[in-house]
Design a protein around this motif. Structure first.
Motif, PDB file in Angstrom:
ATOM      1  N   VAL A 149       0.830  -1.214   0.000  1.00  0.00           N
ATOM      2  CA  VAL A 149       0.000   0.000   0.000  1.00  0.00           C
ATOM      3  C   VAL A 149       0.865   1.264   0.000  1.00  0.00           C
ATOM      4  CG1 VAL A 149      -1.858  -1.174   1.260  1.00  0.00           C
ATOM      5  CG2 VAL A 149      -0.262   0.264   2.514  1.00  0.00           C
ATOM      6  N   LEU A 150       2.146   1.127   0.311  1.00  0.00           N
ATOM      7  CA  LEU A 150       3.028   2.298   0.338  1.00  0.00           C
ATOM      8  C   LEU A 150       3.645   2.564  -1.038  1.00  0.00           C
ATOM      9  CD1 LEU A 150       4.850   1.461   3.694  1.00  0.00           C
ATOM     10  CD2 LEU A 150       3.017   3.144   3.340  1.00  0.00           C
ATOM     11  N   ASP A 151       3.354   1.696  -1.987  1.00  0.00           N
ATOM     12  CA  ASP A 151       3.863   1.828  -3.363  1.00  0.00           C
ATOM     13  C   ASP A 151       5.374   2.107  -3.370  1.00  0.00           C
ATOM     14  OD1 ASP A 151       4.159   1.998  -6.031  1.00  0.00           O
ATOM     15  OD2 ASP A 151       2.678   3.583  -6.364  1.00  0.00           O
ATOM     16  N   LEU A 152       6.106   1.089  -2.951  1.00  0.00           N
ATOM     17  CA  LEU A 152       7.551   1.249  -2.785  1.00  0.00           C
ATOM     18  C   LEU A 152       8.265   1.548  -4.107  1.00  0.00           C
ATOM     19  CD1 LEU A 152       8.395  -1.523  -0.152  1.00  0.00           C
ATOM     20  CD2 LEU A 152       7.574   0.810   0.197  1.00  0.00           C
ATOM     21  N   VAL A 156      10.768   4.673  -4.601  1.00  0.00           N
ATOM     22  CA  VAL A 156      12.149   4.603  -5.105  1.00  0.00           C
ATOM     23  C   VAL A 156      12.315   5.584  -6.257  1.00  0.00           C
ATOM     24  CG1 VAL A 156      13.766   3.122  -6.363  1.00  0.00           C
ATOM     25  CG2 VAL A 156      12.596   2.247  -4.322  1.00  0.00           C
ATOM     26  N   ALA A 157      11.343   5.582  -7.182  1.00  0.00           N
ATOM     27  CA  ALA A 157      11.457   6.452  -8.362  1.00  0.00           C
ATOM     28  C   ALA A 157      11.513   7.930  -7.946  1.00  0.00           C
ATOM     29  CB  ALA A 157      10.273   6.206  -9.295  1.00  0.00           C
ATOM     30  N   ILE A 264      11.256  -6.955   1.746  1.00  0.00           N
ATOM     31  CA  ILE A 264      10.496  -5.966   0.938  1.00  0.00           C
ATOM     32  C   ILE A 264      10.953  -5.943  -0.519  1.00  0.00           C
ATOM     33  CG2 ILE A 264       9.950  -4.459   2.886  1.00  0.00           C
ATOM     34  CD1 ILE A 264      12.280  -2.601   1.616  1.00  0.00           C
ATOM     35  N   GLN A 265      12.035  -6.650  -0.810  1.00  0.00           N
ATOM     36  CA  GLN A 265      12.605  -6.621  -2.164  1.00  0.00           C
ATOM     37  C   GLN A 265      11.566  -6.889  -3.267  1.00  0.00           C
ATOM     38  OE1 GLN A 265      16.282  -8.638  -2.070  1.00  0.00           O
ATOM     39  NE2 GLN A 265      16.852  -8.063  -4.141  1.00  0.00           N
ATOM     40  N   PRO A 266      10.682  -7.911  -3.109  1.00  0.00           N
ATOM     41  CA  PRO A 266       9.726  -8.170  -4.197  1.00  0.00           C
ATOM     42  C   PRO A 266       8.778  -7.000  -4.457  1.00  0.00           C
ATOM     43  CG  PRO A 266       9.724  -9.960  -2.583  1.00  0.00           C
ATOM     44  CD  PRO A 266      10.545  -8.867  -2.005  1.00  0.00           C
ATOM     45  N   PHE A 267       8.602  -6.124  -3.462  1.00  0.00           N
ATOM     46  CA  PHE A 267       7.652  -5.014  -3.616  1.00  0.00           C
ATOM     47  C   PHE A 267       8.357  -3.720  -4.041  1.00  0.00           C
ATOM     48  CE2 PHE A 267       6.409  -7.847  -0.157  1.00  0.00           C
ATOM     49  CZ  PHE A 267       5.285  -8.414  -0.746  1.00  0.00           C
ATOM     50  N   ALA A 268       9.687  -3.743  -4.041  1.00  0.00           N
ATOM     51  CA  ALA A 268      10.441  -2.513  -4.282  1.00  0.00           C
ATOM     52  C   ALA A 268      11.145  -2.512  -5.629  1.00  0.00           C
ATOM     53  CB  ALA A 268      11.475  -2.323  -3.172  1.00  0.00           C
ATOM     54  N   LEU A 269      11.465  -3.700  -6.128  1.00  0.00           N
ATOM     55  CA  LEU A 269      12.225  -3.743  -7.383  1.00  0.00           C
ATOM     56  C   LEU A 269      11.303  -3.475  -8.559  1.00  0.00           C
ATOM     57  CD1 LEU A 269      14.636  -6.751  -6.788  1.00  0.00           C
ATOM     58  CD2 LEU A 269      15.061  -4.305  -6.530  1.00  0.00           C
TER      59      LEU A 269
END
Ligand SMILES: NC(=O)c1ccc[n+]([C@@H]2O[C@H](COP(=O)([O-])OP(=O)(O)OC[C@H]3O[C@@H](n4cnc5c(N)ncnc54)[C@H](OP(=O)(O)O)[C@@H]3O)[C@@H](O)[C@H]2O)c1
Length: 272
Positions: A149-152, A156-157, A264-269
């Motif tokens: 929900v935080l749209d990681l 990052v972008a 959190i890697q799967p949600f951030a990459l």
């Protein structure tokens, strides 16, 4: 005597089965599934498949027949009233099937939450206690997926992670760690009448999340406390105990928990 697993076709169920296969022969496992289109996924591994639908109590006794241990993965239905009926059917069938030990996936610190979800799990635990079936309760902390929900990726972008202000702390867990802990308990003696709080050993903060994101991105991601940010998830997080921790998960896994950065890697990459 086999170990039966409900919800075997789901994300957690499949991971538990993978872990069980490291510990016991496939012939000792029974995958209890609602949608039998998935049967080949298990049969090709040498695992017996039985039809099991929480909404159809007549399927449950035959699904559990002959199992010494039953992992009952809680229903994912959004209506907690209906879930309680489904859960009651599973518990009654476990009793009638003379299951030696019932393992149930509950929710961490249900007594600290005053919402329908925590009441559902507390009521299910109570029904298990009342059934007289020997039990083990795995109370799961919130899954780390909630960071979605935080749209990681956008964070990052943009180099900015926006969160609602507050003193947040999270004892979140990931399914692969839970699967290791659950499989270890299912395949070792004991654990009767035990309730395990499967939380991270140390709670993390949004500051630490921003730090982990910065490391993953290879560039700074700053934390912004945004009073305008609205999402129902923050209300949900405020109404459950996300801060308390125990060593139960790590003790059962017999290895450290997966660190925040990897979790959190799967949600951030970036999506491929
Ligand atoms: N602690 C947390 O933050 C958290 C977060 C998410 C979920 N959960 C709980 O953890 C459980 C496992 O999560 P998950 O990610 O593995 O969920 P999932 O991928 O949605 O899997 C749910 C499983 O339950 C099965 N199922 C659904 N309705 C059923 C019914 N009426 N009778 C029998 N089986 C039924 C599904 O079978 P089909 O393949 O037929 O659909 C699937 O195998 C969830 O069910 C939920 O209760 C906890």
């Amino acid at each position: 005597m086999p170990i039966a697993i409900t919800g075997a076709s789901g994300k957690l169920g499949r991971l538990v089965i993978q872990e069980l296969l490291q510990r016991v022969p496939a012939a000792e496992l029974v995958a209890c599934i609602r949608n039998t289109e998935h049967r080949h996924d298990f049969e090709k591994l040498g695992i017996a498949v039985r039809h099991c639908d929480y909404d159809r109590p007549e399927t449950l006794e035959q699904a559990f027949h002959g199992a010494s241990r039953l992992l009952f993965i809680s229903s994912p239905h959004h209506d907690d009233g209906l879930r309680l009926l489904q859960h009651s059917s599973v518990i009654e069938a476990a009793k009638q099937s003379k299951i030696g030990q019932l393992f149930y996936t509950s929710f961490a610190f249900p007594e600290d939450g005053a919402i329908s979800l925590t009441r559902l799990h507390a009521a299910t635990e109570k029904a298990i206690h009342a059934s007289g079936v020997p039990y083990t309760i795995f109370r799961h902390a919130i899954y780390s997926d909630f960071v979605e929900v935080l749209d990681l990726r956008s964070a990052v972008a943009k180099g900015e992670l926006r969160v609602q202000p507050g003193h947040w702390r999270f004892n979140s867990v990931i399914r692969p760690d839970l699967a290791v802990a659950i499989a270890a308990a299912l395949t070792s003696p004991g654990h009767e009448q035990q309730t395990y709080e499967l939380t991270a050993p140390k709670a993390w903060t949004f500051e630490e999340l921003a730090g982990a994101l910065s490391e993953l991105a290879g560039k700074p991601v700053s934390l912004i406390q945004d009073t305008e940010l609205q999402h129902w998830m923050f209300g949900f997080l405020r109404s459950i105990n996300t801060a308390s921790t125990t060593g139960d998960l790590v003790r059962l896994m017999e290895r450290p928990a997966t660190p925040l950065k990897e979790s959190i890697q799967p949600f951030a990459l970036p999506l491929k």
